[in-house]
Scaffold this active site. Structure first.
Site, PDB file in Angstrom:
ATOM      1  N   GLY A 377      -6.924   9.821  73.794  1.00  0.00           N
ATOM      2  CA  GLY A 377      -6.183  10.776  74.613  1.00  0.00           C
ATOM      3  C   GLY A 377      -4.711  10.782  74.246  1.00  0.00           C
ATOM      4  N   PRO A 378      -3.960  11.712  74.807  1.00  0.00           N
ATOM      5  CA  PRO A 378      -2.534  11.822  74.483  1.00  0.00           C
ATOM      6  C   PRO A 378      -1.743  10.614  74.981  1.00  0.00           C
ATOM      7  CG  PRO A 378      -3.154  13.315  76.258  1.00  0.00           C
ATOM      8  CD  PRO A 378      -4.412  12.732  75.750  1.00  0.00           C
ATOM      9  N   PRO A 379      -0.523  10.410  74.483  1.00  0.00           N
ATOM     10  CA  PRO A 379       0.290   9.252  74.903  1.00  0.00           C
ATOM     11  C   PRO A 379       0.709   9.355  76.368  1.00  0.00           C
ATOM     12  CG  PRO A 379       1.192  10.301  72.920  1.00  0.00           C
ATOM     13  CD  PRO A 379       0.168  11.224  73.469  1.00  0.00           C
ATOM     14  N   GLY A 380       0.922   8.186  76.970  1.00  0.00           N
ATOM     15  CA  GLY A 380       1.511   8.141  78.314  1.00  0.00           C
ATOM     16  C   GLY A 380       0.544   8.372  79.450  1.00  0.00           C
ATOM     17  N   GLY A 382      -1.922   6.160  80.236  1.00  0.00           N
ATOM     18  CA  GLY A 382      -2.355   4.867  80.791  1.00  0.00           C
ATOM     19  C   GLY A 382      -3.560   4.250  80.132  1.00  0.00           C
ATOM     20  N   LYS A 383      -3.779   4.523  78.840  1.00  0.00           N
ATOM     21  CA  LYS A 383      -4.946   3.935  78.146  1.00  0.00           C
ATOM     22  C   LYS A 383      -4.830   2.420  78.067  1.00  0.00           C
ATOM     23  CE  LYS A 383      -4.305   6.350  74.389  1.00  0.00           C
ATOM     24  NZ  LYS A 383      -3.146   7.150  74.816  1.00  0.00           N
ATOM     25  N   THR A 384      -3.658   1.932  77.639  1.00  0.00           N
ATOM     26  CA  THR A 384      -3.470   0.482  77.467  1.00  0.00           C
ATOM     27  C   THR A 384      -3.476  -0.238  78.814  1.00  0.00           C
ATOM     28  OG1 THR A 384      -2.145   0.950  75.507  1.00  0.00           O
ATOM     29  CG2 THR A 384      -1.993  -1.261  76.424  1.00  0.00           C
ATOM     30  N   SER A 700      -8.771  27.326  66.571  1.00  0.00           N
ATOM     31  CA  SER A 700      -8.737  27.816  67.959  1.00  0.00           C
ATOM     32  C   SER A 700      -7.754  28.961  68.181  1.00  0.00           C
ATOM     33  CB  SER A 700      -8.429  26.661  68.923  1.00  0.00           C
ATOM     34  OG  SER A 700      -7.137  26.149  68.671  1.00  0.00           O
ATOM     35  N   LYS A 743      -5.600  21.991  77.109  1.00  0.00           N
ATOM     36  CA  LYS A 743      -5.055  23.342  76.910  1.00  0.00           C
ATOM     37  C   LYS A 743      -4.827  24.049  78.246  1.00  0.00           C
ATOM     38  CE  LYS A 743      -7.150  23.995  72.350  1.00  0.00           C
ATOM     39  NZ  LYS A 743      -8.212  24.671  71.569  1.00  0.00           N
TER      40      LYS A 743
END
Length: 793
Positions: A377-380, A382-384, A700, A743
């Site tokens: 997913g995109p940064p920021g 909360g993956k980590t 797209s 999107k």
């Protein structure tokens, strides 16, 4: 009655007159004699033995006999464990004995020295109190006369007896000389029988035989058994002595070595002992234990100043530090785990469900290979931090391995320990740090691993991240297999495109989309604002920030899928408020929109730009980037020329092909669209995508390019606040695309109110929380004709 040396071998006293073998013709033996039972002893005629008398009955019998004719009957007990024998406990054959000496001991006991005289048979017990008395019948021995076989038998008995004496360390060597000098065959047989280390029952059998020849033959058999036992005992003794000699030799050499080390001024004994002590209670597999023992033996022989000493020491230290069979206990309380996950992170229901499913299976089965999850997913978003929350929910240790920019395969597998500065790989180091064999290990930024001439780290990860292989992970420094199957690996990535296919195949991909405005508001209220208040020394209730103010921050000052920029903007507000509190001593009770503009200056982003583009040839598309969703303008302009297509804006090959496909389709359907076919050979179509510094690619934007071209050729405007995304074909179909949630959220952030998508993307929209897309109208299309009907005014 007991002999005080039951378990010891001893030599009975030999009478001075060897011929006095008990056949004393001048001795008158009465028909009734006092009887004393002997425990563990059989008395033979002619043999003299000392006996300690302990029982009251026996003491009385001995005292009475000593006062009269000093004769007493001696019989063996059938069972030596019986303390007070009855008539049935006595053997029927015994020996008449003469009391040679009676000695009163200082402790009050009585010791007698007796000599066997004649064998007898018990006929009848006449009295049991105060001691046994019985009628007896004397038995005569049958002696062979001038039998050569008997003489040979006696000679063999002498030889065997000499060999046994030689092998028995408890018997004096003089005993062999005494045996050789005994001439009387009967006395020799009785003397050897008495000293034989055989069972009482076997000695009693010897006594009961009337024929001296038969007695000698049985004695020979018993002596052969005794000789074999003595030889075996001697062999074991010699072997034990040899082992003791070897140990003494090693001890002596070790003491010498210690002295040499002391002279050299260095000693590693303390270090070695400390390691051995740590290893005593260590739970580890047999192969690891064997490797440690070999290493410690090598370390003991090495001098601390040698170069290899530190290499061996560090390797052994790693073996001791690794948790071979140490695991933390998982929490199987699913409700509590769900509560922890919900508290730490808002939303992300799909990941939470996956973790709870894993816990449920673990609870039911007890053991399970850990899944290899990959959050994309995109940064920021909360993956980590989600990995840390998962570790807390299931009660496991947490460790993070940053893989961004890694370009050396040895960072994963470790260096061979012969190299200077060698160390284990990141995986083994992390396991060593957590001191548990089943942590939650975050492999951060797995998509940003590099590769060069030193190897490809992503290929080294193939073994780590394969549940079928990682139970025997081999680290070059450790040089042993280590079990990683209990480790819960969670990889994080912004994009799957840069992960090599073999590695991607081993990962269970879980897509994390960006946050909607409503989600960001909740995250700000629950996590970001309390964190920033605490970091800037402000009280929790110092001032209030309303939902509308947070929404203004999100829409006017940030353009992101995650919340990092929002966090930075909140930090700017907190710094300003902290300064106000210090300078003025008080704060306004709540923050207004005007206060936000005063602190952060004018809004950085605005949706007003869409009102300014209301002209033919301009359409709004939706894009998916590594930092989340975004909107992009596509501009088409017609100029005089030869009917070519011109593309600008740093476009990739796929995007260029989409533009060519769109132009071809419009040309083919010109009459339906009410376009003069001649215009295609007289005008040049120029497509430009702004922000030319940013590379753009992907299918797209197909319908957006087609719409922009159609708008330019027909001179009809595109409806305002409308965006679209979809792939096109030459047949006029609209195909589905990915990244729909990102999107749509990007479109909503930008003020878009209507979105055109492929009909096959309807299922993706239905997965989004309706609250997050409130106010946005969706139109689903299958063909490009439907697109133009909906978008052109």
């Amino acid at each position: 009655m007991d002999r005080n040396e039951d378990e010891l071998e001893f030599m009975p006293i030999i009478p001075l007159n060897e011929d006095d073998d008990g056949n004393d013709d001048g001795l008158t033996i009465p028909a009734e004699l006092p009887i004393i039972p002997l425990r563990n002893t059989v008395l033979f005629p002619g043999v003299v033995i000392p006996i300690t008398v302990g029982r009251d009955k026996s003491i009385k019998a001995v005292t009475e006999a000593y006062k009269s004719d000093k004769l007493i009957g001696v019989v063996a007990q059938k069972d030596s464990s019986v303390e007070e024998p009855m008539v049935n406990d006595l053997e029927s054959i015994g020996t008449v004995a003469k009391i040679v000496k009676l000695i009163k001991m200082p402790d009050g006991g009585t010791t007698i020295i007796i000599q066997g005289k004649k064998r007898f048979k018990l006929e009848k017990i006449t009295s049991e109190d105060p001691y046994f008395k019985a009628n007896i019948t004397l038995l005569e021995d049958i002696n062979p006369e001038n039998d050569e076989n008997f003489k040979a038998l006696v000679g063999s008995i002498k030889d065997l007896a000499g060999q046994i004496v030689g092998l028995s360390p408890n018997l004096p060597s003089e005993a062999a000389i005494i045996l050789k000098n005994i001439e009387n065959p009967s006395f020799l047989i009785h003397f050897v029988s008495s000293n034989l280390n055989s069972e009482i029952r076997q000695k009693q059998q010897l006594l009961e035989l009337n024929d001296i020849n038969s007695r000698a033959e049985l004695l020979m058999k018993l002596m052969h058994t005794e000789l074999q036992y003595a030889e075996l005992k001697n062999k074991v003794t010699n072997k034990t002595r040899a082992e003791l000699d070897k140990q003494q030799r090693e001890y002596f050499l070790q003491q010498q070595m210690k002295a040499i080390k002391d002279e050299l001024g260095s000693d590693n004994v303390a270090e070695v002992k400390e390691m051995q002590k740590r290893a005593e209670g260590k739970k580890w597999p047999e192969y690891a234990k064997l490797a440690f023992e070999k290493g410690i033996e090598r370390l003991e022989r090495m001098h601390p100043s040698t170069p290899d000493y530190s290499v061996v020491y560090n390797h052994l230290d790693l073996l001791l530090d690794l948790p071979w069979n140490d695991y933390t206990q998982d929490h199987y309380d699913l409700k509590k785990a769900r509560k922890i996950l919900d508290h730490d992170h808002y939303g992300m229901d799909r990941i939470k469900e996956r973790i709870l499913e894993y816990l449920a299976v673990l609870k039911l089965k007890g053991d399970m290979k850990s899944p290899i999850l990959c959050f994309v997913g995109p940064p920021g978003i909360g993956k980590t931090s989600l990995g840390k929350s998962i570790a807390s929910a299931i009660n496991r240790k947490y460790v993070r391995v940053s893989l961004g920019g890694l370009h050396d395969e040895s960072e994963i597998r470790g260096h061979r320990k012969t190299y200077i500065g060698a160390m284990p790989g990141r995986i083994i180091q992390s396991i060593r740090k957590t001191k548990t064999g089943n942590p939650v290990m975050i492999l951060d930024e797995i998509d940003k691993i590099g590769s060069d001439h030193r190897g490809d780290p992503s290929s080294a990860l193939l073994e780590v991240l394969d549940p079928e292989q990682n139970n025997t992970f081999y680290d070059n420094f450790l040089e042993l297999e280590y079990d990683l199957s209990k480790v819960l690996f969670i990889a994080t990535a912004n994009s799957l495109s840069s992960i090599q296919p073999a590695l991607r195949d081993r990962l269970e991909i879980i897509d994390l989309s960006g946050y909607a405005v409503e989600e960001k508001v909740e995250i700000a209220k629950r996590h970001l604002i309390p964190k920033q208040l605490e970091m800037h020394g402000l009280k929790k209730d110092a001032f209030k920030i309303s939902d509308s103010v947070i929404e203004k921050l999100i829409s006017d000052y940030t353009r992101e899928s995650g919340v990092r920029e929002l966090d930075r903007q909140l930090a700017s507000i907190m710094r300003y408020e902290a300064k106000e509190l210090v300078m003025k001593g008080k704060l306004k009770p709540s923050l207004s929109n005007n206060d936000v503009e005063k602190i952060l200056n004018k809004p950085r982003f605005s949706s007003e730009s869409y009102k300014m583009v209301n002209m033919p040839g301009v359409a709004v598309g939706l894009a998916y980037t590594s930092v989340g969703g975004d909107i992009l303008f596509i501009e088409a302009q017609l100029t005089d020329g030869k009917g070519d297509l011109k593309l600008t804006g740093n476009l990739g090959n796929v995007m260029k092909e989409s533009a060519s496909t769109a132009l071809t389709w419009i040309n083919a359907n010109a009459k339906k669209l009410k376009i003069d076919p001649a215009v295609f050979s007289q005008k040049v179509a120029h497509i430009h995508v702004p922000e030319g510094a940013i590379p753009k690619d992907g299918p797209s934007a197909g319908i957006t390019m087609m719409t922009a071209l159609a708008s330019a050729y027909t001179n009809r405007k595109v409806k305002p606040y409308l965006a679209m995304s979809g792939e096109i074909t030459l047949r006029g179909q609209v195909l589905p695309v990915g990244g729909i949630k990102e999107k749509i959220l990007a479109a909503k952030r930008s003020g878009i109110t209507e979105i055109i998508l492929s009909a096959q993307n309807q299922k993706d929209v239905e997965e989004i929380n309706p609250e997050f897309i409130k106010g946005v109208k969706f139109s689903y299309v299958k063909t490009m004709n439907q697109v133009l009907d909906k978008v052109l005014e």
